[in-house]
Each structure stands twice: as C-alpha cells, then as structure tokens.
Design a protein around this motif. Structure first.
Motif, short mmCIF file in Angstrom:
data_model
loop_
_atom_site.label_atom_id
_atom_site.label_comp_id
_atom_site.label_asym_id
_atom_site.label_seq_id
_atom_site.Cartn_x
_atom_site.Cartn_y
_atom_site.Cartn_z
N THR A 83 -15.88 62.10 -3.54
CA THR A 83 -15.31 63.37 -3.09
C THR A 83 -16.12 63.97 -1.96
OG1 THR A 83 -14.57 63.80 -5.35
CG2 THR A 83 -14.61 65.69 -3.86
N GLY A 84 -15.46 64.27 -0.86
CA GLY A 84 -16.09 65.02 0.23
C GLY A 84 -15.93 66.50 -0.06
N ILE A 85 -16.98 67.28 0.23
CA ILE A 85 -16.96 68.71 -0.10
C ILE A 85 -17.50 69.53 1.08
CG2 ILE A 85 -17.81 70.48 -1.73
CD1 ILE A 85 -18.15 68.39 -3.81
N ALA A 86 -16.76 70.60 1.44
CA ALA A 86 -17.26 71.55 2.44
C ALA A 86 -17.04 72.96 1.89
CB ALA A 86 -16.52 71.37 3.76
N PHE A 87 -18.04 73.82 2.08
CA PHE A 87 -18.00 75.17 1.51
C PHE A 87 -17.75 76.21 2.60
CE2 PHE A 87 -20.91 72.64 -1.10
CZ PHE A 87 -20.39 72.87 -2.37
N SER A 88 -17.00 77.25 2.26
CA SER A 88 -16.93 78.38 3.18
C SER A 88 -18.23 79.18 3.02
CB SER A 88 -15.72 79.27 2.87
OG SER A 88 -15.97 80.08 1.74
N LYS A 89 -18.55 79.98 4.03
CA LYS A 89 -19.85 80.67 3.98
C LYS A 89 -19.89 81.71 2.87
CE LYS A 89 -19.00 83.94 7.81
NZ LYS A 89 -17.62 84.16 7.39
N GLU A 90 -18.72 82.09 2.34
CA GLU A 90 -18.68 83.09 1.27
C GLU A 90 -19.05 82.53 -0.10
OE1 GLU A 90 -16.26 82.45 3.41
OE2 GLU A 90 -16.26 84.26 4.64
N VAL A 91 -19.17 81.20 -0.19
CA VAL A 91 -19.45 80.60 -1.51
C VAL A 91 -20.93 80.79 -1.86
CG1 VAL A 91 -19.43 78.46 -2.87
CG2 VAL A 91 -17.62 78.88 -1.19
N GLY A 92 -21.19 81.50 -2.95
CA GLY A 92 -22.56 81.75 -3.39
C GLY A 92 -23.14 80.55 -4.13
N GLU A 93 -24.42 80.65 -4.45
CA GLU A 93 -25.12 79.50 -5.04
C GLU A 93 -24.50 79.08 -6.38
OE1 GLU A 93 -27.08 76.33 -5.20
OE2 GLU A 93 -27.01 77.50 -3.36
N ASP A 94 -24.13 80.04 -7.24
CA ASP A 94 -23.57 79.67 -8.55
C ASP A 94 -22.23 78.94 -8.39
OD1 ASP A 94 -25.71 80.80 -9.70
OD2 ASP A 94 -24.66 82.55 -10.53
N SER A 95 -21.42 79.46 -7.48
CA SER A 95 -20.10 78.85 -7.28
C SER A 95 -20.24 77.47 -6.65
CB SER A 95 -19.25 79.72 -6.36
OG SER A 95 -18.97 80.93 -6.98
N ARG A 96 -21.20 77.37 -5.76
CA ARG A 96 -21.47 76.07 -5.14
C ARG A 96 -21.83 75.04 -6.22
NH1 ARG A 96 -23.55 74.56 0.16
NH2 ARG A 96 -24.88 72.79 -0.16
#
Ligand SMILES: NC(=O)C1=CN([C@@H]2O[C@H](COP(=O)(O)OP(=O)(O)OC[C@H]3O[C@@H](n4cnc5c(N)ncnc54)[C@H](O)[C@@H]3O)[C@@H](O)[C@H]2O)C=CC1
Ligand SMILES: O=C(O)[C@@H]1CCC=N1
Length: 288
Positions: A144-157
């Motif tokens: 799985t490739g994963i990219a996060f938006s900048k709004e994603v906090g550490e717990d959600s990441r």
C-alpha cells in the motif's frame, strides 16, 4: 523459534464507505490478523442488501443500508475508508463533508483522487489520507502506498499506518508518485495474473492437465517472488542463473524480447499511471 512481530490492535470503529472488492480485501485481511474486532467494522453499500448480508455472514462485520444508520455511522466513526469507484466519489464526498467533525479521519483507496480534490469536495480541510492498496491485502500480503494531508496529526497517522501495516507492506510516498505506484503495485497483481493465465494456457496446450498446469504455474510465481525476497539478489541476476547459454530459457526469453516484453510492461505501467491521472482530473473537474 521465529515470532511474528506484534501487530497493534486498532480500537476505533472503522466505516467502509463502499463495500466492494477492495473494501472486502482490507476487511478480510484485518479480521484474519485479529487486529480489529469485527464488531468495530461497519460496511456501507449503496443499495445491495444481499452484498451486506454476505459480508456480515462471512466476517461478522456490521453492514448498514438504511439511510439513517448510514448517516449515523458516518457522523460518528473516527475513521472512514472511502472505497467506492471514482465515478461515485464526487457525490459521496460532497454529501459526506457537512456530516464530519474536524477530528474524523478520511482514508481514500480511490485511484486518481488527489488530497486537494478530496478536501475540495468535502468542503473543508479534513485530515485525509490518500492510499493505493492492492487486493493481496486480503491475505496479509498487500502493498500500500500512503500519502498524508498536512492536517493529519500523529495519532491519526499511526492509525492509518496500523491499518495497512496489518495487511502487508506500506510505503509512505510523496503524493506525486501515487500514480506510478498504482501502475506497479495497485494494478500490478492483474499483470501477474495475466502472465499466469498465459502460462497455464500454454501448459494445457502442451498436454498438461489443467490442475497440474495451474499448480506448477502458481508454485513458479510464488518461488520466483520468494527468491527475490529471500536471497536479496536482483531479478536480472536470478534470471541469468536460470538462463543457460543457448539453452531453452534463452530461447524463450528471445521470444519475449521479440515481443518487446520489457518495454511493453513499462508502457503498461505508464498507461496505468496516466489513466489514474485522467480519473483524478475528471474528479478535479467536479470542483468547478
Ligand atoms: N480492486 C482493486 O484491485 C483496487 C481498487 N482500488 C480502488 O478501490 C475503489 C473500489 O474499487 P472496487 O472495490 O474494485 O469496486 P467495487 O465496484 O467492487 O466496489 C465499489 C462499491 O462501492 C459502492 N458504492 C458506490 N457508491 C456508493 C455510495 N454513494 N455509498 C455507498 N456505497 C457506494 C458500490 O455499491 C460497490 O459495492 C476504487 O476507487 C478503486 O480505484 C484501489 C486499489 C486496488
Ligand atoms: O483498476 C482500477 O482502477 C483499480 C485501481 C488499482 C487497481 N484497480
């Protein structure tokens, strides 16, 4: 004795918004690895009650079709996985946006759909994760490739990583590379299956019974992948070890070369990436 590393338990309700092949592959993988209790998984489909009944009986998950139950699930779930086809995504995101609170995490598996388009259609800067899994997730061998938006906090990441690490390999990448990754690992299983179809057919044409041709092909693909993984040797080096000078393998490879096999595979990966971008652009148009 070799012990499997402990996989962290996921203690959140997860809503799968779209209950098709990819959602089922992820759910099957999560349940098989015991990382989420089945009662924490809620699957929503557009209309098919039979499909939800099938998923409920196979995995013990919850499945809702009634509009009120769907809305309630979407309003309250800490994690929502968008798993509908790209053509259905714009409408779903537009109606989802107003239901969400800022801490709910939206994870998309939708090919081509960018973080910018997702947030635009939701109508707010929701924390979103863009992923590209593959169906091998269902047996814990996904990629799985994963990219996060900048709004994603550490717990959600961490939550997003826990979900996909439980069902295979993960690669956190720049979003710009997601289409290329789709061309390799998202759609890649289909190319390998296609190759296997051809090998099985060749075996049958050469007089092997179907069952034997199938079994030999499967073991060959499995063995080849494991050899690359376990020896750490390059595929080209391993290929050379199979290929005796002027032998049978060389003769076969020459036929593949005449068919421009190497460049054909690269063109297929590139076209897959391009098609993903086209689907992404069509979704971006929905913003205007
Ligand atoms: N199948 C694969 O190998 C992979 C698929 N994907 C992505 O996964 C997504 C889903 O693909 P599949 O599972 O193959 O498709 P699918 O057609 O099997 O499943 C999509 C499901 O979404 C449901 N749906 C559509 N609109 C809905 C709505 N408004 N509310 C609730 N449910 C809705 C449909 O009823 C259907 O069950 C696609 O966007 C695709 O790009 C990503 C990686 C691999
Ligand atoms: O064919 C598709 O569009 C999806 C994306 C990756 C695999 N299947």
């Amino acid at each position: 004795m070799c012990q499997q590393p402990a996989i962290p338990l996921i203690n959140h309700n997860i809503v799968f918004y779209g209950a098709g092949s990819m959602a089922e592959a992820i759910v099957r993988g999560l349940i098989a690895r015991n990382v989420v209790e089945s009662g924490r998984i809620i699957m929503l489909n557009r209309s098919s009650s039979e499909r939800l009944a099938e998923l409920r009986s196979r995995y013990g998950v919850l499945g809702y079709n009634a509009p009120e139950s769907k809305l309630e699930a979407l309003r309250t779930a800490p994690v929502i996985v968008l798993a509908m086809k790209p053509k259905d995504a714009a409408e779903a995101l537009r109606s989802l946006g107003p239901l969400l609170s800022p801490d709910q995490l939206v994870i998309s598996v939708i090919a081509g759909l960018t973080i910018r388009t997702m947030q635009g259609l939701l109508g707010n800067p929701q924390p979103v994760v863009r992923t590209m899994p593959n169906t091998s997730s269902s047996i814990g061998l996904g990629a799985t490739g994963i990219a996060f938006s900048k709004e994603v906090g550490e717990d959600s990441r961490r939550t997003a990583l826990n979900i996909f690490e439980a069902i295979g390999l993960t690669a956190v990448i720049d979003e710009e590379r997601m289409e290329t990754l789709t061309g390799i690992s998202g759609s890649g299983p289909a190319y390998i299956y296609y190759m296997m179809e051809a090998m099985i057919a060749a075996g049958i044409r050469g007089g092997l019974p179907l069952a034997q041709s199938r079994e030999l092909t499967v073991q060959t693909v499995l063995g080849a992948a494991r050899m690359v993984q376990q020896t750490g040797e390059e595929p080209a080096a391993l290929r050379k070890k199979v290929t005796s000078p002027n032998g049978s393998t060389q003769a076969a490879i020459e036929v593949l070369e005449r068919g421009d096999f190497f460049e054909t595979v690269i063109s297929a990966v590139n076209r897959c990436a391009e098609r993903s971008r086209e689907m992404g652009s069509a979704l971006e148009q929905e913003l205007h």
